[in-house]
Design a protein around this motif. Sequence first.
Motif, PDB file in Angstrom:
ATOM      1  N   THR A  19       1.163  -0.794   0.200  1.00  0.00           N
ATOM      2  CA  THR A  19      -0.281   0.277   0.151  1.00  0.00           C
ATOM      3  C   THR A  19       1.003   1.335  -0.124  1.00  0.00           C
ATOM      4  O   THR A  19       1.082   2.605  -0.603  1.00  0.00           O
ATOM      5  N   LEU A  20       2.124   1.822   0.742  1.00  0.00           N
ATOM      6  CA  LEU A  20       2.620   2.220   0.559  1.00  0.00           C
ATOM      7  C   LEU A  20       3.221   2.691  -0.480  1.00  0.00           C
ATOM      8  O   LEU A  20       3.850   3.993  -0.635  1.00  0.00           O
ATOM      9  N   GLY A  80      11.636  10.185   1.534  1.00  0.00           N
ATOM     10  CA  GLY A  80      13.149   9.864   2.543  1.00  0.00           C
ATOM     11  C   GLY A  80      11.978   8.522   3.290  1.00  0.00           C
ATOM     12  O   GLY A  80      11.279   7.686   2.624  1.00  0.00           O
ATOM     13  N   GLU A  81      12.918   7.961   3.687  1.00  0.00           N
ATOM     14  CA  GLU A  81      12.577   6.324   4.376  1.00  0.00           C
ATOM     15  C   GLU A  81      11.116   6.488   5.543  1.00  0.00           C
ATOM     16  O   GLU A  81      11.606   7.441   6.208  1.00  0.00           O
ATOM     17  N   PRO A  82      10.086   5.570   5.318  1.00  0.00           N
ATOM     18  CA  PRO A  82       9.011   5.599   6.479  1.00  0.00           C
ATOM     19  C   PRO A  82       9.609   4.097   7.772  1.00  0.00           C
ATOM     20  O   PRO A  82      10.478   3.776   7.617  1.00  0.00           O
ATOM     21  N   VAL A  83       8.486   5.508   8.932  1.00  0.00           N
ATOM     22  CA  VAL A  83       9.032   4.508   9.960  1.00  0.00           C
ATOM     23  C   VAL A  83       7.692   3.485   9.597  1.00  0.00           C
ATOM     24  O   VAL A  83       6.644   3.746  10.224  1.00  0.00           O
ATOM     25  N   ILE A  84       7.602   2.276   9.900  1.00  0.00           N
ATOM     26  CA  ILE A  84       6.410   1.516   9.702  1.00  0.00           C
ATOM     27  C   ILE A  84       5.905   0.671  11.399  1.00  0.00           C
ATOM     28  O   ILE A  84       7.088   0.003  11.380  1.00  0.00           O
ATOM     29  N   ASP A  88       0.764   1.824  11.067  1.00  0.00           N
ATOM     30  CA  ASP A  88       1.116   3.572  11.033  1.00  0.00           C
ATOM     31  C   ASP A  88       2.184   3.468  10.754  1.00  0.00           C
ATOM     32  O   ASP A  88       2.859   2.189  10.937  1.00  0.00           O
ATOM     33  N   VAL A  89       1.949   4.366   9.989  1.00  0.00           N
ATOM     34  CA  VAL A  89       3.354   4.682   9.158  1.00  0.00           C
ATOM     35  C   VAL A  89       3.632   6.401   9.223  1.00  0.00           C
ATOM     36  O   VAL A  89       2.493   7.160   8.838  1.00  0.00           O
ATOM     37  N   CYS A  90       5.240   7.137   9.203  1.00  0.00           N
ATOM     38  CA  CYS A  90       5.383   8.089   9.114  1.00  0.00           C
ATOM     39  C   CYS A  90       6.545   7.976   7.488  1.00  0.00           C
ATOM     40  O   CYS A  90       7.262   7.550   7.938  1.00  0.00           O
ATOM     41  N   ILE A  91       6.583   8.819   6.972  1.00  0.00           N
ATOM     42  CA  ILE A  91       7.180   8.633   5.651  1.00  0.00           C
ATOM     43  C   ILE A  91       7.523  10.059   5.388  1.00  0.00           C
ATOM     44  O   ILE A  91       6.531  10.699   4.826  1.00  0.00           O
ATOM     45  N   PRO A  92       8.758  11.131   5.427  1.00  0.00           N
ATOM     46  CA  PRO A  92       8.914  12.043   5.276  1.00  0.00           C
ATOM     47  C   PRO A  92       9.386  12.705   3.956  1.00  0.00           C
ATOM     48  O   PRO A  92       9.167  11.697   2.805  1.00  0.00           O
ATOM     49  N   TRP A  93       9.216  13.452   3.114  1.00  0.00           N
ATOM     50  CA  TRP A  93       8.820  13.709   2.075  1.00  0.00           C
ATOM     51  C   TRP A  93       9.565  15.557   1.735  1.00  0.00           C
ATOM     52  O   TRP A  93       9.113  16.282   2.329  1.00  0.00           O
ATOM     53  N   VAL A  94       9.944  15.606   0.630  1.00  0.00           N
ATOM     54  CA  VAL A  94      10.179  17.413  -0.097  1.00  0.00           C
ATOM     55  C   VAL A  94       9.039  17.262  -1.180  1.00  0.00           C
ATOM     56  O   VAL A  94       9.382  16.514  -2.325  1.00  0.00           O
ATOM     57  N   MET A  95       7.651  18.250  -1.080  1.00  0.00           N
ATOM     58  CA  MET A  95       7.462  18.246  -2.786  1.00  0.00           C
ATOM     59  C   MET A  95       7.658  19.462  -3.422  1.00  0.00           C
ATOM     60  O   MET A  95       8.326  20.247  -3.051  1.00  0.00           O
ATOM     61  N   ASN A  96       8.220  19.409  -4.532  1.00  0.00           N
ATOM     62  CA  ASN A  96       8.641  19.957  -5.371  1.00  0.00           C
ATOM     63  C   ASN A  96       6.867  20.655  -6.878  1.00  0.00           C
ATOM     64  O   ASN A  96       6.631  19.991  -7.881  1.00  0.00           O
ATOM     65  N   LEU A  97       6.911  21.783  -6.120  1.00  0.00           N
ATOM     66  CA  LEU A  97       5.470  22.044  -6.644  1.00  0.00           C
ATOM     67  C   LEU A  97       5.688  23.419  -7.502  1.00  0.00           C
ATOM     68  O   LEU A  97       6.649  24.006  -7.527  1.00  0.00           O
ATOM     69  N   GLN A  98       4.927  23.418  -9.034  1.00  0.00           N
ATOM     70  CA  GLN A  98       4.964  24.343  -9.871  1.00  0.00           C
ATOM     71  C   GLN A  98       3.656  24.373  -9.984  1.00  0.00           C
ATOM     72  O   GLN A  98       2.764  23.569 -10.418  1.00  0.00           O
ATOM     73  N   GLY A 121      -5.274  -2.942   3.112  1.00  0.00           N
ATOM     74  CA  GLY A 121      -4.823  -2.927   1.914  1.00  0.00           C
ATOM     75  C   GLY A 121      -5.012  -1.074   1.390  1.00  0.00           C
ATOM     76  O   GLY A 121      -4.196  -0.901   0.330  1.00  0.00           O
ATOM     77  N   ARG A 122      -5.291   0.036   2.568  1.00  0.00           N
ATOM     78  CA  ARG A 122      -6.039   0.684   2.207  1.00  0.00           C
ATOM     79  C   ARG A 122      -5.636   1.865   3.423  1.00  0.00           C
ATOM     80  O   ARG A 122      -5.496   1.394   4.751  1.00  0.00           O
ATOM     81  N   VAL A 123      -5.517   3.057   2.913  1.00  0.00           N
ATOM     82  CA  VAL A 123      -5.475   3.802   3.636  1.00  0.00           C
ATOM     83  C   VAL A 123      -5.740   4.209   4.171  1.00  0.00           C
ATOM     84  O   VAL A 123      -7.674   4.674   3.413  1.00  0.00           O
ATOM     85  N   VAL A 124      -6.565   3.971   5.203  1.00  0.00           N
ATOM     86  CA  VAL A 124      -7.920   5.221   5.920  1.00  0.00           C
ATOM     87  C   VAL A 124      -7.575   6.172   6.994  1.00  0.00           C
ATOM     88  O   VAL A 124      -8.722   7.065   7.292  1.00  0.00           O
ATOM     89  N   SER A 125      -6.750   6.434   7.460  1.00  0.00           N
ATOM     90  CA  SER A 125      -6.227   7.848   7.744  1.00  0.00           C
ATOM     91  C   SER A 125      -4.875   8.705   7.357  1.00  0.00           C
ATOM     92  O   SER A 125      -4.117   8.085   6.986  1.00  0.00           O
TER      93      SER A 125
END
Length: 155
Positions: A19-20, A80-84, A88-98, A121-125
């Motif tokens: 799912t991730l 980035g690297e997720p913590v699972i 429960d999952v926490c995943i860091p990111w950098v968004m590149n937006l235009q 198999g689904r993100v519920v939160s």
Amino acid sequence: MSTASIIEMSNKNTSVHETLGRFTQLFNNLCAGNMAELGTVYGDNVKFTDPFSSVQGIDELTEYFTDAYANVISCGFEFGEPVINGSDVCIPWVMNLQHKRIRKGKSVKVDGISQLVIHKGRVVSHRDYFDAGQLLYENLPVMGGVIRWIRNQAG
């Protein structure tokens, strides 16, 4: 992202990993024309929260993202690297937006993290944490310069 480098706090849960993978792929392909893809990752009763809004259910989430992506030129994420920990999952990111309405379409980078709960198999939160100032306020004419100056003085 390789599963070998993922930081895990409990036993490996293949459904969470799969799912991730779909989640990260979705957000690197999401655009105004493919919002129906949200249903392949999110549960029907998903709760989504970010600094701007909180919505409940796949229909409200689809409407929210449809509005959010209406003026997006391009949007991609460096995850980035997720913590699972179980589901429960926490995943860091950098968004590149235009975005047509932010900095006249010039690229903006925003640091953030997504906190997810995955069930069957689904993100519920899904809760996103990011600095709204980094996304919007620092990029507004006049006000953006003042906010950037204040941030530089504080740091």
